[in-house]
Design an enzyme around this catalytic site. Structure first.
Site, PDB file in Angstrom:
ATOM      1  N   GLU A 255     -36.650 -27.854 -16.414  1.00  0.00           N
ATOM      2  CA  GLU A 255     -38.008 -27.776 -16.974  1.00  0.00           C
ATOM      3  C   GLU A 255     -38.309 -26.469 -17.702  1.00  0.00           C
ATOM      4  OE1 GLU A 255     -37.013 -27.843 -13.800  1.00  0.00           O
ATOM      5  OE2 GLU A 255     -38.251 -26.630 -12.466  1.00  0.00           O
TER       6      GLU A 255
ATOM      7  N   HIS B 172     -40.304 -36.542 -15.448  1.00  0.00           N
ATOM      8  CA  HIS B 172     -40.108 -35.544 -14.392  1.00  0.00           C
ATOM      9  C   HIS B 172     -40.248 -34.117 -14.939  1.00  0.00           C
ATOM     10  CE1 HIS B 172     -38.352 -34.054 -10.570  1.00  0.00           C
ATOM     11  NE2 HIS B 172     -37.888 -33.092 -11.361  1.00  0.00           N
ATOM     12  N   GLU B 173     -39.469 -33.794 -15.960  1.00  0.00           N
ATOM     13  CA  GLU B 173     -39.485 -32.407 -16.463  1.00  0.00           C
ATOM     14  C   GLU B 173     -40.844 -32.052 -17.063  1.00  0.00           C
ATOM     15  OE1 GLU B 173     -37.178 -30.903 -15.221  1.00  0.00           O
ATOM     16  OE2 GLU B 173     -35.769 -32.559 -14.916  1.00  0.00           O
TER      17      GLU B 173
ATOM     18  N   HIS C 253     -43.197 -30.966 -14.466  1.00  0.00           N
ATOM     19  CA  HIS C 253     -42.990 -29.570 -14.046  1.00  0.00           C
ATOM     20  C   HIS C 253     -43.855 -28.585 -14.855  1.00  0.00           C
ATOM     21  CE1 HIS C 253     -39.942 -29.400 -10.953  1.00  0.00           C
ATOM     22  NE2 HIS C 253     -39.062 -30.099 -11.638  1.00  0.00           N
TER      23      HIS C 253
ATOM     24  N   GLU D 195     -40.594 -29.543  -6.401  1.00  0.00           N
ATOM     25  CA  GLU D 195     -39.951 -30.831  -6.691  1.00  0.00           C
ATOM     26  C   GLU D 195     -40.690 -32.023  -6.088  1.00  0.00           C
ATOM     27  OE1 GLU D 195     -37.911 -31.067  -8.968  1.00  0.00           O
ATOM     28  OE2 GLU D 195     -37.175 -29.014  -9.181  1.00  0.00           O
TER      29      GLU D 195
ATOM     30  N   ASP E 173     -28.573 -22.547  -4.083  1.00  0.00           N
ATOM     31  CA  ASP E 173     -27.791 -23.648  -4.673  1.00  0.00           C
ATOM     32  C   ASP E 173     -27.114 -24.498  -3.592  1.00  0.00           C
ATOM     33  OD1 ASP E 173     -28.413 -23.107  -7.288  1.00  0.00           O
ATOM     34  OD2 ASP E 173     -26.528 -22.070  -7.751  1.00  0.00           O
TER      35      ASP E 173
ATOM     36  N   TYR F  85     -37.261 -33.237  -2.903  1.00  0.00           N
ATOM     37  CA  TYR F  85     -37.876 -34.181  -3.836  1.00  0.00           C
ATOM     38  C   TYR F  85     -38.531 -35.329  -3.066  1.00  0.00           C
ATOM     39  CZ  TYR F  85     -34.900 -32.100  -7.495  1.00  0.00           C
ATOM     40  OH  TYR F  85     -34.292 -31.236  -8.353  1.00  0.00           O
TER      41      TYR F  85
HETATM   42  N1  BES Z   1     -35.539 -28.070 -11.618  1.00  0.00           N
HETATM   43  C1  BES Z   1     -34.708 -29.186 -11.433  1.00  0.00           C
HETATM   44  C2  BES Z   1     -33.249 -28.864 -11.605  1.00  0.00           C
HETATM   45  C3  BES Z   1     -32.752 -27.733 -10.728  1.00  0.00           C
HETATM   46  C4  BES Z   1     -33.103 -27.657  -9.397  1.00  0.00           C
HETATM   47  C5  BES Z   1     -31.939 -26.774 -11.242  1.00  0.00           C
HETATM   48  C6  BES Z   1     -32.645 -26.605  -8.607  1.00  0.00           C
HETATM   49  C7  BES Z   1     -31.474 -25.740 -10.466  1.00  0.00           C
HETATM   50  C8  BES Z   1     -31.827 -25.655  -9.137  1.00  0.00           C
HETATM   51  C9  BES Z   1     -35.075 -30.331 -12.369  1.00  0.00           C
HETATM   52  O1  BES Z   1     -36.433 -30.460 -12.604  1.00  0.00           O
HETATM   53  C10 BES Z   1     -34.670 -31.621 -11.717  1.00  0.00           C
HETATM   54  O2  BES Z   1     -35.196 -31.918 -10.685  1.00  0.00           O
HETATM   55  N2  BES Z   1     -33.777 -32.378 -12.318  1.00  0.00           N
HETATM   56  C11 BES Z   1     -33.388 -33.675 -11.850  1.00  0.00           C
HETATM   57  C12 BES Z   1     -34.032 -34.698 -12.748  1.00  0.00           C
HETATM   58  C13 BES Z   1     -34.382 -35.992 -12.089  1.00  0.00           C
HETATM   59  C14 BES Z   1     -35.103 -35.851 -10.795  1.00  0.00           C
HETATM   60  C15 BES Z   1     -35.141 -36.878 -13.051  1.00  0.00           C
HETATM   61  C16 BES Z   1     -31.887 -33.784 -11.903  1.00  0.00           C
HETATM   62  O3  BES Z   1     -31.240 -32.876 -12.436  1.00  0.00           O
HETATM   63  O4  BES Z   1     -31.323 -34.750 -11.429  1.00  0.00           O
HETATM   64 ZN    ZN Z   2     -37.434 -31.171 -10.886  1.00  0.00          ZN
END
Ligand code: BES
Ligand code: ZN
Length: 617
Positions: A278, A302-303, A306, A325, A382, A390
Site C-alpha cells: 500500500e 485491499h491496498e 490501506h 491488516e 517478517d 488479517y
Molecule cells: N501490507 C501488506 C503486505 C505486507 C505485509 C508487506 C507485511 C510486508 C509486511 C499488503 O497490504 C497486503 O496485505 N498484501 C496482500 C494482499 C491481499 C490481502 C489482497 C498480499 O500480499 O497477499
Molecule cells: Zn494489507
C-alpha cells in the site's frame, strides 16, 4: 500533534524515538544501476520531546555505508554500534549539549546502500525481459533501515521530499513535483533526469518507496493511472479501469474523502514478493493480479483501503499489525459487498477463514504468532507474517459490528479514522476509543460489555467461527463432497460458468479432506478441469499444493517451473514447503537455480524454510 512516548512502544527499532521524533525527511539519491547501489544525501528534521536533554540520537541502519554526518552544519561525534540481530546497527550521534524540549535539529548524512540491502531488488534487463534494468524497494516491515538511516518504526510519522536522479523513469510514495533533464547541464548524454516528489501527509518509515525502470503509464480513472512495462500496459489497464474509481468512491462513502490526491498502481515484475503493497500515491502490485479475468482486483480493494487503515491511521508497532491488516481486510470486504453484491463479503471471508486455518496449523494452535497481539521482542516481524492478523482481525471487527449493530458501527468507522488520522495507535487505544464512542448508548454499551477482550487479544489459535452466508460457495462444497466419496466420474461441465474464486473455494475444500486425494484422483482432477494450465496463479498454485500432497510426480516439474516464474511469497513459500516434502533434491535445486530471481526478503524466508533458522549461503 506529538506526544511523549516513553518508553518506546515498538520493540523492533533501535532508535531512541522516545527522545526525538522525525518530523521531515529529505532524500536526495542517485540510482546507480551498474553498481546496484543507491546513495546520496539524507536530511532528517528531528524534534526533541524530552526535557531531560538527551545526550544522543540513535537511528536504525542495516548494512549501510555511512560516510559523513553533520548536525546543524557542524560535525558531531558519531559511530555505528555493533550489529544486533535482527535489527541492524544503531547509528549513534553524540550531542554535546542536549536539545531543549520542542526544539528541532537538522541532521544530514551521506550514505549509500550495500550488496546486503534487504529492501531493494535489482533486476538485470534479462530478468525484466526488456532492454533496461529495473529496481524497486519493499520496505515493510523493517527494511527502510537498509536504504537510509531513520527512525524505522511505524510509531513515528513525518513528511517526505524525494529528489531522485536516474536514467530511467522513477516512482515514489510522494506526488510528483517535476522532472528535470540533467543531461545538458552535466554536459553528457547520459539521459539522467532528476525526478522530484513530495509527500505532505506524515507517513511512517515503512511507507517509503522507490522504483525505477522502463515504466509506461495509462489512465485507469479520473485520479488514477497504472504504471508498468510498456508491453504489459494494455492488459494492466483493462484489468483495472473498470473497478478502481468505483472502489475509491465506495470507500469514500464508508469512511470519508480520499486524502492522498492520486491513487495509482504500479504493476511490478513477477519477483515482487507480495500481492500488493500500500505505498501511498502508488500501490505496488504483483503481476499475477493481471489475470485477464478481473478476478484478482480485490488486491486493489485491499491496498486502496490501506489509504485509511495503515497509511492514515497506523499501527504503533508490528505487535499490533492486526490494526493495519484486520481493518483493511474489513474495509476490503465491505467494498466487495458494495460493488459486487452483499454475498461477496462472506465469499471472500470464507476464503480468508481457510487461510486462517492453514496459518494456525502451520504455526501450531498455541503458538505466539497465532495471537492477535503478538510479542515481537527480539524477533523479526517478517517471521511472524501470516493470514492471522488479517483474518482474526477481520473476524473480530465483524463480531464488534454485529454486537453494536451495523447501523451504529457504520457511524463509528469514520469516527475511528478521524480520531487517529495522521497518528499511530495500539490495540488499547482502539479499545478505549470504541468504548468511549458508545459510552452514552446503553444498548451498545451492554453489548460491548460482553466482549471478552482478553481472549480476542491474547488467546492463541482460532477464534469462534462466524456463520457465513454460503450462497456463492454451496456449489463448490457440493462438488468437493462428490470427490470426497472417491467414487465420482468428473466431467468438464462440473465447473462450467464458475468464477475463478469459486474454483479457489473448491480447491480449498479438497485440501481440507480428512483423507487427502490420491495420486490418480488428483491427476484426473487436473486434466478434467484444466487446472494445471490455468493462467490464474491462485488456481494453479492451489492445484499443485493438492497434487503435491497426493505425491503426484507429474506436477513436480511444473511446480519447479512455476517457482521460477513467480516470486510472490504467498505462492512460493507453501509450494517450496510441499515440494521439499515430496522431493527435497528438486526443491533445493529449484531454489539454487532461482534464488537470484527472488526479492531478498523472499530469498531469506525460503532459505529459512528449507534449511532452518538463520541459514546463510
Ligand atoms: N501490507 C501488506 C503486505 C505486507 C505485509 C508487506 C507485511 C510486508 C509486511 C499488503 O497490504 C497486503 O496485505 N498484501 C496482500 C494482499 C491481499 C490481502 C489482497 C498480499 O500480499 O497477499
Ligand atoms: Zn494489507
Amino acid at each position: 500533534m506529538t506526544s511523549i512516548v516513553n518508553p518506546p512502544r515498538d520493540p523492533n527499532t533501535l532508535s531512541n524515538y522516545n527522545n526525538f521524533l522525525t518530523t521531515h525527511t529529505t532524500v536526495s539519491f542517485n540510482i546507480d544501476f551498474e553498481k546496484k547501489i543507491i546513495g546520496g544525501n539524507v536530511q532528517l528534521t528531528l524534534k526533541s520531546i524530552t526535557d531531560a536533554a538527551a545526550k544522543e540520537i540513535l537511528l536504525d541502519t542495516s548494512f549501510l555505508n555511512i560516510k559523513n554526518v553533520t548536525l546543524d552544519g557542524k560535525t558531531p561525534k558519531w559511530e555505528l554500534l555493533p550489529r544486533f540481530e535482527p535489527y541492524g546497527s544503531a547509528l549513534k550521534i553524540s550531542l554535546e549539549d542536549g536539545v531543549q524540549n520542542g526544539e528541532r535539529v537538522q541532521l544530514e548524512m551521506t550514505t549509500e546502500t550495500t550488496k546486503e540491502c534487504t529492501a531493494i531488488q535489482w533486476l538485470t534487463p534479462a530478468q525484466t525481459r526488456g532492454k533496461d534494468p529495473y529496481m524497486f524497494t519493499q520496505c515493510q516491515a523493517i527494511h527502510t533501515r537498509s536504504v537510509f538511516p531513520c527512525q524505522d518504526t511505524p510509531d513515528v510519522k513525518g513528511t517526505v521530499e524525494f529528489n531522485i536522479k536516474s536514467p530511467l523513469p522513477v516512482i515514489t510514495s510522494g506526488l510528483s513535483t517535476g522532472v528535470q533533464d540533467l543531461s545538458q547541464s552535466e554536459g553528457s548524454s547520459s539521459g539522467i533526469k532528476l525526478y522530484t516528489f513530495e509527500q505532505g501527509i506524515p507517513i511512517p518509515s515503512y511507507l517509503f518507496a522507490l522504483a525505477s525502470g522502463d515504466i509506461a503509464k495509462a489512465p485507469i480513472g479520473p485520479r488514477s493511472v497504472v504504471a508498468t512495462g510498456p508491453k504489459e500496459l494494455k492488459a494492466a489497464q483493462w484489468e483495472l479501469e473498470d473497478s478502481t474509481e468505483r472502489y475509491i468512491e465506495t470507500v469514500e462513502k464508508i469512511v470519508f474523502p480520499y486524502q492522498w490526491t492520486e491513487y495509482n498502481v504500479l504493476v511490478l515484475p513477477p519477483s515482487f514478493p507480495y500481492g500488493g503493497m500500500e505505498n501511498p500515491v502508488y500501490t505496488y502490485a504483483t503481476p499475477t493480479m493481471i489475470s485477464g479475468d478481473r478476478e484478482n482486483v480485490n488486491v486493489i480493494a485491499h491496498e486502496l483501503s490501506h489509504s485509511y487503515s495503515g497509511n492514515l491511521v497506523s499501527n504503533a508497532s508490528w505487535e499490533h499489525f492486526w490494526l493495519n491488516e484486520g481493518w483493511t481486510t474489513y474495509l476490503e470486504r465491505r467494498l466487495q459487498a458494495a460493488v459486487h453484491g452483499e454475498p461477496h463479503r462472506d465469499f471472500s471471508a470464507i476464503i480468508g477463514w481457510k487461510a486462517l486455518q492453514d496459518s494456525v496449523n502451520q504455526f501450531g494452535d498455541s503458538h505466539e504468532f497465532t495471537k492477535m497481539i503478538v510479542d515481537l521482542k527480539g524477533k523479526d516481524p517478517d517471521d511472524s507474517f501470516s493470514s492471522i492478523p488479517y483474518e482474526k482481525g477481520y473476524t473480530f471487527l465483524s463480531y464488534l459490528e454485529n454486537q453494536v449493530t451495523k447501523t451504529k458501527w457504520n457511524k463509528y468507522i469514520p469516527h475511528y479514522f478521524t480520531t487517529f488520522a495522521r497518528r499511530s495507535l495500539d490495540s488499547y487505544d482502539f479499545k478505549a476509543n470504541l468504548l468511549s464512542f458508545f459510552a452514552s448508548d446503553t444498548t451498545a454499551c451492554k453489548a460491548l460489555n460482553d466482549v471478552d477482550w482478553d481472549s480476542w487479544f491474547y488467546a492463541p489459535g482460532l477464534p469462534p467461527k462466524p456463520n457465513f452466508d454460503t450462497s456463492l460457495v454451496d456449489v463448490c462444497y457440493d462438488l468437493a463432497s462428490k470427490w470426497e466419496t472417491g467414487k465420482f466420474e468428473p466431467r468438464q461441465e462440473d465447473i462450467k460458468g464458475w468464477s475463478a474464486n469459486q474454483v479457489v473455494v473448491f480447491l480449498d475444500a479438497v485440501q481440507a479432506f480428512e483423507r487427502p486425494l490420491d495420486k490418480r484422483a488428483s491427476r484426473t482432477m487436473g486434466s478434467t478441469y484444466g487446472f494445471a494450465k490455468s493462467q490464474n496463479v491462485e488456481i494453479v498454485s492451489r492445484y499443485f499444493q493438492a497434487a503435491l500432497k497426493a505425491k503426484d510426480e507429474t506436477v513436480y516439474k511444473p511446480t519447479a517451473d512455476l517457482l521460477g516464474l513467480v516470486g510472490r511469497m504467498k505462492f512460493v513459500r507453501p509450494l517450496y514447503r510441499l515440494l521439499n516434502e515430496a522431493d527435497r533434491a528438486l526443491a533445493v535445486q529449484t531454489f539454487e537455480e532461482n534464488k537470484e530471481f527472488y526479492h531478498p526478503i523472499c530469498k531469506n524466508l525460503v532459505e529459512k524454510d528449507l534449511f532452518g533458522k538463520g541459514f546463510k549461503t
